[in-house]
Design an enzyme around this catalytic site. Structure first.
Site, PDB file in Angstrom:
ATOM      1  N   HIS A 198      -0.283  -1.560  -5.167  1.00  0.00           N
ATOM      2  CA  HIS A 198       0.352  -2.868  -5.049  1.00  0.00           C
ATOM      3  C   HIS A 198       0.196  -3.677  -6.328  1.00  0.00           C
ATOM      4  O   HIS A 198       1.074  -4.468  -6.679  1.00  0.00           O
ATOM      5  CB  HIS A 198      -0.226  -3.640  -3.858  1.00  0.00           C
ATOM      6  CG  HIS A 198       0.320  -3.188  -2.540  1.00  0.00           C
ATOM      7  ND1 HIS A 198       0.504  -4.044  -1.468  1.00  0.00           N
ATOM      8  CD2 HIS A 198       0.743  -1.972  -2.109  1.00  0.00           C
ATOM      9  CE1 HIS A 198       1.013  -3.373  -0.439  1.00  0.00           C
ATOM     10  NE2 HIS A 198       1.152  -2.107  -0.808  1.00  0.00           N
ATOM     11  N   ASP A 199      -0.910  -3.493  -7.025  1.00  0.00           N
ATOM     12  CA  ASP A 199      -1.093  -4.181  -8.300  1.00  0.00           C
ATOM     13  C   ASP A 199      -0.063  -3.702  -9.315  1.00  0.00           C
ATOM     14  O   ASP A 199       0.607  -4.506  -9.962  1.00  0.00           O
ATOM     15  CB  ASP A 199      -2.509  -3.925  -8.832  1.00  0.00           C
ATOM     16  CG  ASP A 199      -2.774  -4.637 -10.149  1.00  0.00           C
ATOM     17  OD1 ASP A 199      -2.333  -5.787 -10.303  1.00  0.00           O
ATOM     18  OD2 ASP A 199      -3.425  -4.040 -11.021  1.00  0.00           O
ATOM     19  N   ARG A 226      -4.411   1.650  -2.060  1.00  0.00           N
ATOM     20  CA  ARG A 226      -3.245   0.796  -1.791  1.00  0.00           C
ATOM     21  C   ARG A 226      -3.249  -0.444  -2.694  1.00  0.00           C
ATOM     22  O   ARG A 226      -2.208  -0.865  -3.198  1.00  0.00           O
ATOM     23  CB  ARG A 226      -3.255   0.385  -0.317  1.00  0.00           C
ATOM     24  CG  ARG A 226      -2.064  -0.464   0.120  1.00  0.00           C
ATOM     25  CD  ARG A 226      -2.087  -0.670   1.622  1.00  0.00           C
ATOM     26  NE  ARG A 226      -0.995  -1.537   2.054  1.00  0.00           N
ATOM     27  CZ  ARG A 226      -1.159  -2.673   2.740  1.00  0.00           C
ATOM     28  NH1 ARG A 226      -2.382  -3.070   3.065  1.00  0.00           N
ATOM     29  NH2 ARG A 226      -0.130  -3.398   3.111  1.00  0.00           N
ATOM     30  N   ASN A 228       0.668  -8.141   1.371  1.00  0.00           N
ATOM     31  CA  ASN A 228      -0.703  -7.977   0.868  1.00  0.00           C
ATOM     32  C   ASN A 228      -1.766  -8.619   1.747  1.00  0.00           C
ATOM     33  O   ASN A 228      -2.964  -8.505   1.454  1.00  0.00           O
ATOM     34  CB  ASN A 228      -0.811  -8.563  -0.543  1.00  0.00           C
ATOM     35  CG  ASN A 228      -0.140  -7.700  -1.590  1.00  0.00           C
ATOM     36  OD1 ASN A 228      -0.024  -6.496  -1.421  1.00  0.00           O
ATOM     37  ND2 ASN A 228       0.310  -8.320  -2.664  1.00  0.00           N
ATOM     38  N   HIS A 249      -0.170   8.028   2.435  1.00  0.00           N
ATOM     39  CA  HIS A 249      -0.270   7.691   3.858  1.00  0.00           C
ATOM     40  C   HIS A 249      -1.017   8.761   4.647  1.00  0.00           C
ATOM     41  O   HIS A 249      -1.140   8.640   5.867  1.00  0.00           O
ATOM     42  CB  HIS A 249       1.123   7.483   4.456  1.00  0.00           C
ATOM     43  CG  HIS A 249       1.773   6.215   4.028  1.00  0.00           C
ATOM     44  ND1 HIS A 249       3.029   5.823   4.449  1.00  0.00           N
ATOM     45  CD2 HIS A 249       1.354   5.229   3.195  1.00  0.00           C
ATOM     46  CE1 HIS A 249       3.341   4.661   3.899  1.00  0.00           C
ATOM     47  NE2 HIS A 249       2.346   4.286   3.123  1.00  0.00           N
TER      48      HIS A 249
END
Length: 343
Positions: free
Chosen positions: A85-86, A81, A113, A211
Site C-alpha cells: 500500500h505504501d 500489505r 488502509n 492473499h
C-alpha cells in the site's frame, strides 16, 4: 562548414520528430516520462546501502521482526500489505506511515488502509535503529525490509532489498482511495492499476498471491454474499457451496468478523491461493477476476497444478519491482526521526 551542412540535413527530421511527439497522446507521454523518472530514481538504490553508515541496520530489522512474528505470525500479512500500500501511493516513500494532522487526512486513514496494522512493529524497529545510528535509516527502507523478513519467516521466499530510499513528507487519504487496487475491481481495472505503476500483468497475478496469507473482513464481501446485483442475490462467480459456508460466518451487517483469504493455510506462505482461486473460493471480486483474463488465468491454472513450482521465485522477482516504484533517493525527501511524523 561540415557541421552546418550536417545540421541542415538533420533539421527537417528533428522538426518531424517533435511534431510527432506533439501529436502523441499526452497521457501516454506523461506515463512514459513518469516511468522513466521512477527508473532513474531507483538506480540510487543499492544492496548494503547502510554498510558503512549503519552496518547493523538490516540485522536490527530482522531481529525485531523475528521477535514480533514469533509471538504473532499473523503480523506477516499486514506488514507485507503495508509495504504494498505504501508503494502504490507516491511510491515506496513511507507515506503510509504518516499520521493525519488537523489540516490533512493521511493515507493511513483512507478507507482501504483503516484495517492496516503493524505500525507498532515499524515504530519498534525505528526506535532500535535510532539508538544505534541516529538519522541515517529511512522508514521507507525499514518497511521494505520488514515486509521481506516477515514473509520469509513464515515459509515464504526471500528476495534482495536494495536500500537507499528516503522518506516523503506528503500523505493524502484521497490519493490512497483513488490509487490502491480495490477488492471490488474487475480484471480491466486491476490491469490499469498495475500498469500505472509500471507493473506487468504477470506482476498482477503474482502479487495477488500475497492473499495466500491474511484475512478479509466480512463487511467487504457482504454485498457479494447477499446483494451482488442489488436484488438480494449472491455473486454467481463464487462457488455456491463455499458461499453458503461464508454466510454461516458473515451475517448481513457484520462489521467485525474476519475470514481467512486462504482457508486452512492463511498463516503459511504457499501457492495454495491459486487453488482457492481456481475452485472459485477467492473471497474478493478481485480474486475471482484473475480467471477472466487469459494470461492471469493461465498462471492461476499452472500454479494450482502439480507443475506449479515457480510461485515463490516469481513473487520475489515481482516484489523487487514493487520496491523500486517511485522511490526518493539522494537528496530527495528526508530521513524521518519518527516514522509517523515529518521532521
Amino acid at each position: 562548414m561540415a557541421i552546418q551542412k550536417l545540421l541542415s540535413l538533420l533539421f527537417p527530421q528533428l522538426i518531424l520528430f517533435f511534431l510527432f511527439l506533439s501529436s502523441t497522446n499526452s497521457q501516454l507521454l506523461n506515463l512514459n516520462i513518469g516511468l522513466c523518472l521512477d527508473l532513474t530514481n531507483s538506480k540510487g538504490l543499492q544492496l548494503g546501502f547502510y554498510k558503512q553508515t549503519c552496518p547493523n541496520a538490516e540485522l536490527i530489522v530482522h531481529n525485531v521482526v523475528q521477535k514480533f512474528i514469533s509471538s504473532d505470525p499473523t503480523l506477516a500479512a499486514p506488514l507485507l500489505r503495508m509495504h504494498f500500500h505504501d508503494c502504490f501511493v507516491r511510491g515506496c516513500d513511507g507515506s503510509v506511515l504518516l499520521n493525519s494532522t488537523s489540516t490533512n487526512q493521511a493515507e493511513k486513514d483512507a478507507i482501504p488502509n483503516q484495517t492496516l496494522r503493524g505500525f507498532n512493529v515499524i515504530d519498534a524497529i525505528k526506535s532500535e535503529i535510532e539508538n544505534n545510528c541516529t538519522g541515517v535509516v529511512s522508514c521507507a527502507d525499514i518497511l521494505a525490509l520488514a515486509a521481506r523478513d516477515s514473509v520469509q519467516m513464515i515459509g515464504g521466499p526471500s528476495w534482495d532489498v536494495p536500500t537507499g530510499r528516503r522518506d516523503g513528507s506528503v500523505s493524502n487519504a484521497s490519493e490512497a482511495s483513488a490509487q490502491l487496487p480495490s477488492p471490488f475491481a474487475n480484471i480491466t481495472q486491476l490491469k490499469k492499476n498495475f500498469a500505472a505503476k509500471g507493473l506487468s500483468v504477470e506482476d498482477l497475478v503474482v502479487l495477488s498471491g500475497a492473499h495466500t496469507i491474511g484475512i478479509g473482513q466480512c463487511f467487504v464481501i457482504s454485498d457479494r454474499l447477499y446483494n451482488f446485483s442489488g436484488r438480494g442475490d449472491t455473486d454467481p462467480s463464487l462457488n455456491a457451496t463455499y458461499a453458503a459456508e461464508l454466510k454461516t460466518k458473515c451475517k448481513p451487517g457484520d462489521s467485525t468478523t474476519v475470514v481467512e483469504m486462504d482457508p486452512g493455510s492463511s498463516r503459511t506462505f504457499d501457492s495454495d491461493y491459486y487453488n482457492v482461486v481456481n475452485t472459485r473460493r477467492g473471497i474478493f471480486q478481485s480474486d475471482a477476476a484473475l480467471l477472466n483474463d487469459i494470461q492471469t488465468r493461465t498462471y492461476v491454472l499452472l500454479q494450482s497444478s502439480p507443475n506449479g513450482t515457480t510461485f515463490k521465485q516469481d513473487f520475489g522477482s515481482s516484489m523487487v519491482k514493487l520496491g523500486r516504484i517511485g522511490v526518493l533517493t539522494g537528496s530527495q525527501g528526508e530521513i524521518r526521526k519518527q516514522c509517523a511524523l515529518v521532521n
